[in-house]
Design a protein around this motif. Structure first.
Motif, PDB file in Angstrom:
ATOM      1  N   LEU A 216       0.825  -1.211   0.000  1.00 41.93           N
ATOM      2  CA  LEU A 216       0.000   0.000   0.000  1.00 41.93           C
ATOM      3  C   LEU A 216       0.859   1.261   0.000  1.00 41.93           C
ATOM      4  N   ARG A 217       1.969   1.228   0.734  1.00 42.37           N
ATOM      5  CA  ARG A 217       2.845   2.398   0.789  1.00 42.37           C
ATOM      6  C   ARG A 217       3.495   2.653  -0.572  1.00 42.37           C
ATOM      7  N   ASN A 218       3.879   1.578  -1.269  1.00 45.42           N
ATOM      8  CA  ASN A 218       4.458   1.739  -2.602  1.00 45.42           C
ATOM      9  C   ASN A 218       3.434   2.344  -3.575  1.00 45.42           C
ATOM     10  N   ILE A 219       2.164   1.957  -3.400  1.00 46.27           N
ATOM     11  CA  ILE A 219       1.109   2.516  -4.258  1.00 46.27           C
ATOM     12  C   ILE A 219       0.961   4.009  -4.014  1.00 46.27           C
ATOM     13  N   ILE A 220       0.971   4.406  -2.743  1.00 46.04           N
ATOM     14  CA  ILE A 220       0.812   5.820  -2.394  1.00 46.04           C
ATOM     15  C   ILE A 220       2.005   6.631  -2.873  1.00 46.04           C
ATOM     16  N   GLU A 221       3.218   6.091  -2.691  1.00 47.70           N
ATOM     17  CA  GLU A 221       4.421   6.831  -3.077  1.00 47.70           C
ATOM     18  C   GLU A 221       4.554   6.967  -4.590  1.00 47.70           C
ATOM     19  N   SER A 222       3.965   6.044  -5.330  1.00 44.38           N
ATOM     20  CA  SER A 222       4.040   6.115  -6.790  1.00 44.38           C
ATOM     21  C   SER A 222       3.005   7.071  -7.392  1.00 44.38           C
ATOM     22  N   GLU A 223       2.093   7.522  -6.568  1.00 41.53           N
ATOM     23  CA  GLU A 223       1.066   8.457  -7.037  1.00 41.53           C
ATOM     24  C   GLU A 223       1.550   9.896  -6.792  1.00 41.53           C
ATOM     25  N   ASP A 224       1.878  10.599  -7.898  1.00 38.56           N
ATOM     26  CA  ASP A 224       2.448  11.943  -7.800  1.00 38.56           C
ATOM     27  C   ASP A 224       1.463  12.959  -7.235  1.00 38.56           C
ATOM     28  N   ARG A 225       0.178  12.684  -7.339  1.00 35.81           N
ATOM     29  CA  ARG A 225      -0.824  13.658  -6.895  1.00 35.81           C
ATOM     30  C   ARG A 225      -1.088  13.600  -5.389  1.00 35.81           C
ATOM     31  N   ILE A 226      -0.474  12.615  -4.717  1.00 35.71           N
ATOM     32  CA  ILE A 226      -0.562  12.546  -3.262  1.00 35.71           C
ATOM     33  C   ILE A 226       0.491  13.469  -2.652  1.00 35.71           C
ATOM     34  N   LEU A 227       0.088  14.299  -1.702  1.00 37.82           N
ATOM     35  CA  LEU A 227       1.002  15.240  -1.068  1.00 37.82           C
ATOM     36  C   LEU A 227       1.876  14.520  -0.041  1.00 37.82           C
ATOM     37  N   SER A 228       3.132  14.927   0.015  1.00 40.51           N
ATOM     38  CA  SER A 228       4.058  14.314   0.981  1.00 40.51           C
ATOM     39  C   SER A 228       3.950  14.951   2.364  1.00 40.51           C
ATOM     40  N   ASP A 229       3.342  16.142   2.414  1.00 40.08           N
ATOM     41  CA  ASP A 229       3.154  16.846   3.682  1.00 40.08           C
ATOM     42  C   ASP A 229       1.710  17.338   3.766  1.00 40.08           C
ATOM     43  N   PRO A 230       0.937  16.810   4.717  1.00 41.50           N
ATOM     44  CA  PRO A 230       1.258  15.859   5.771  1.00 41.50           C
ATOM     45  C   PRO A 230       1.599  14.468   5.223  1.00 41.50           C
ATOM     46  N   LYS A 231       2.382  13.755   5.999  1.00 38.71           N
ATOM     47  CA  LYS A 231       2.859  12.441   5.581  1.00 38.71           C
ATOM     48  C   LYS A 231       1.712  11.436   5.568  1.00 38.71           C
ATOM     49  N   PRO A 232       1.601  10.617   4.507  1.00 37.55           N
ATOM     50  CA  PRO A 232       0.543   9.590   4.459  1.00 37.55           C
ATOM     51  C   PRO A 232       0.678   8.580   5.590  1.00 37.55           C
ATOM     52  N   ASP A 233      -0.444   8.062   6.028  1.00 41.38           N
ATOM     53  CA  ASP A 233      -0.465   7.108   7.139  1.00 41.38           C
ATOM     54  C   ASP A 233      -1.193   5.843   6.695  1.00 41.38           C
ATOM     55  N   TYR A 251      -3.290  13.140   1.841  1.00 38.49           N
ATOM     56  CA  TYR A 251      -3.860  14.409   1.395  1.00 38.49           C
ATOM     57  C   TYR A 251      -3.566  14.629  -0.085  1.00 38.49           C
ATOM     58  N   THR A 252      -4.521  15.283  -0.744  1.00 39.95           N
ATOM     59  CA  THR A 252      -4.366  15.665  -2.139  1.00 39.95           C
ATOM     60  C   THR A 252      -5.093  16.980  -2.372  1.00 39.95           C
ATOM     61  N   LEU A 253      -4.882  17.597  -3.518  1.00 44.18           N
ATOM     62  CA  LEU A 253      -5.579  18.830  -3.852  1.00 44.18           C
ATOM     63  C   LEU A 253      -7.063  18.537  -4.097  1.00 44.18           C
ATOM     64  N   ASN A 254      -7.894  19.521  -3.811  1.00 42.24           N
ATOM     65  CA  ASN A 254      -9.332  19.344  -4.012  1.00 42.24           C
ATOM     66  C   ASN A 254      -9.662  18.915  -5.425  1.00 42.24           C
ATOM     67  N   THR A 255      -8.982  19.514  -6.395  1.00 38.21           N
ATOM     68  CA  THR A 255      -9.268  19.208  -7.788  1.00 38.21           C
ATOM     69  C   THR A 255      -8.885  17.786  -8.177  1.00 38.21           C
ATOM     70  N   ASN A 256      -7.986  17.166  -7.382  1.00 36.59           N
ATOM     71  CA  ASN A 256      -7.524  15.804  -7.693  1.00 36.59           C
ATOM     72  C   ASN A 256      -8.206  14.725  -6.862  1.00 36.59           C
ATOM     73  N   TYR A 257      -9.104  15.103  -5.966  1.00 34.49           N
ATOM     74  CA  TYR A 257      -9.628  14.150  -4.991  1.00 34.49           C
ATOM     75  C   TYR A 257     -10.234  12.911  -5.653  1.00 34.49           C
ATOM     76  N   TRP A 258     -11.245  13.094  -6.500  1.00 34.49           N
ATOM     77  CA  TRP A 258     -11.938  11.940  -7.077  1.00 34.49           C
ATOM     78  C   TRP A 258     -11.061  11.165  -8.061  1.00 34.49           C
ATOM     79  N   PRO A 259     -10.299  11.814  -8.942  1.00 33.55           N
ATOM     80  CA  PRO A 259      -9.419  11.031  -9.819  1.00 33.55           C
ATOM     81  C   PRO A 259      -8.402  10.192  -9.050  1.00 33.55           C
TER      82      PRO A 259
END
Length: 296
Positions: A216-233, A251-259
């Motif tokens: 799961l962590r590799n999936i999150i880290e490979s997604e560029d639209r996920i923000l690194s700060d705050p750190k994913p949990d 966390y992600t930007l509002n415009t990227n939430y659903w995609p």
């Protein structure tokens, strides 16, 4: 009544009407002239009001750099238009010589009657003013509304005098009375530029949770639209009846939430299959009971 008397009666009626049109008090113009002036003033006043509204609309478009909400503009123009026409009516009455004081008394009585008959509309009107003043949301914001009749959500299309219009993801239009909207619980997802994404996925009890979290962590880290700060949990959330629930918080930007949400769920399914991580389904265990001699 003979034709002669009938004709005399009509002649007297027209004579009285003519006398009324041509009659006037000392120092005043006659009534016919008053009516002509009133009609001319109504026509000219109508075009002047249209010109004022046109100038206001153009000035507001020029002032878009001030970031004034579209709904505030339309609402303000509607109120100004009504006020200008009320002023025009009072001026016309003054030209015709109709006492404004008597008109004010009639207006107050009519206002009470209309207030009782249209209290819902009046409540919606003032609720619209409050909504525009407090700026709980603006045109284009994605909001969720929890009111007495249920829950709905969508993008704000417009805020009118009496109602607010939302557009849902499936392109349906929802119109909500402003008075109900003011008493509802409103969640504005655009108030902040970022939004927390919370994903839950169930895995089998035989799953290596350490390996699962790594995938799961590799999936999150490979997604560029996920923000690194705050750190994913990523952690084990609950132990259910037939599965372990893994929770992802990022966390992600509002415009990227659903995609991002849809993309991650699809990637999880693919990676779980590659790593032989099973997503369980509800099981029903049936045991066959054999009657023995001891049961007799």
């Amino acid at each position: 009544m003979s034709w002669e008397s009938f004709g005399q009666w009509w002649s007297s009626i027209f004579k009285q009407i003519g006398n009324w049109f041509l009659s006037y008090n000392e120092g005043e113009i006659n009534n016919l002239t008053k009516i002509i002036l009133a009609v001319v003033f109504i026509i000219i006043g109508h075009f002047i009001i249209k010109l004022i509204i046109h100038i206001l609309k153009r000035s507001m478009r020029i002032g878009d750099k001030l970031q004034v909400d579209v709904s505030v503009k339309s609402f303000s123009i509607a109120v100004i238009r009504v006020m200008l026409y009320i002023i025009l009516v009072f001026i016309v009455f003054a030209i015709l010589g109709i006492p404004v004081t008597g008109l004010a008394g009639m207006a107050s009585a009519a206002t009470v009657a209309l207030g009782l008959a249209l209290q819902d509309l009046i409540g919606a009107f003032f609720s619209g003013i409050v909504l525009l003043r407090t700026k709980y949301f603006k045109t284009g914001d994605y909001i969720s509304i929890n009111h007495s009749n249920g829950t709905c959500e969508g993008s704000v299309k417009r805020i009118n005098i009496f109602s607010t219009t939302l557009t849902t993801f499936d392109n349906q239009v929802i119109i909500i009375n402003n008075s109900k909207l003011l008493n509802a619980v409103i969640t504005n997802f655009n108030d902040n530029t970022t939004r927390r994404l919370v994903l839950s996925v169930d895995v089998d009890y035989d799953t290596d949770t350490i390996k699962c979290k790594e995938v799961l962590r590799n999936i999150i880290e490979s997604e560029d639209r996920i923000l690194s700060d705050p750190k994913p949990d990523i952690h084990v959330d609950t132990l259910g009846e037939y599965s372990i629930t893994m929770k992802i918080k990022c966390y992600t930007l509002n415009t990227n939430y659903w995609p991002v949400r849809n993309s991650i769920y699809e990637t999880i399914l693919i990676k779980f299959r590659e790593n032989n991580i099973k997503i369980p389904f509800r099981r029903l265990v049936v045991e066959e009971y054999h009657k023995t001699e001891e049961d007799n």
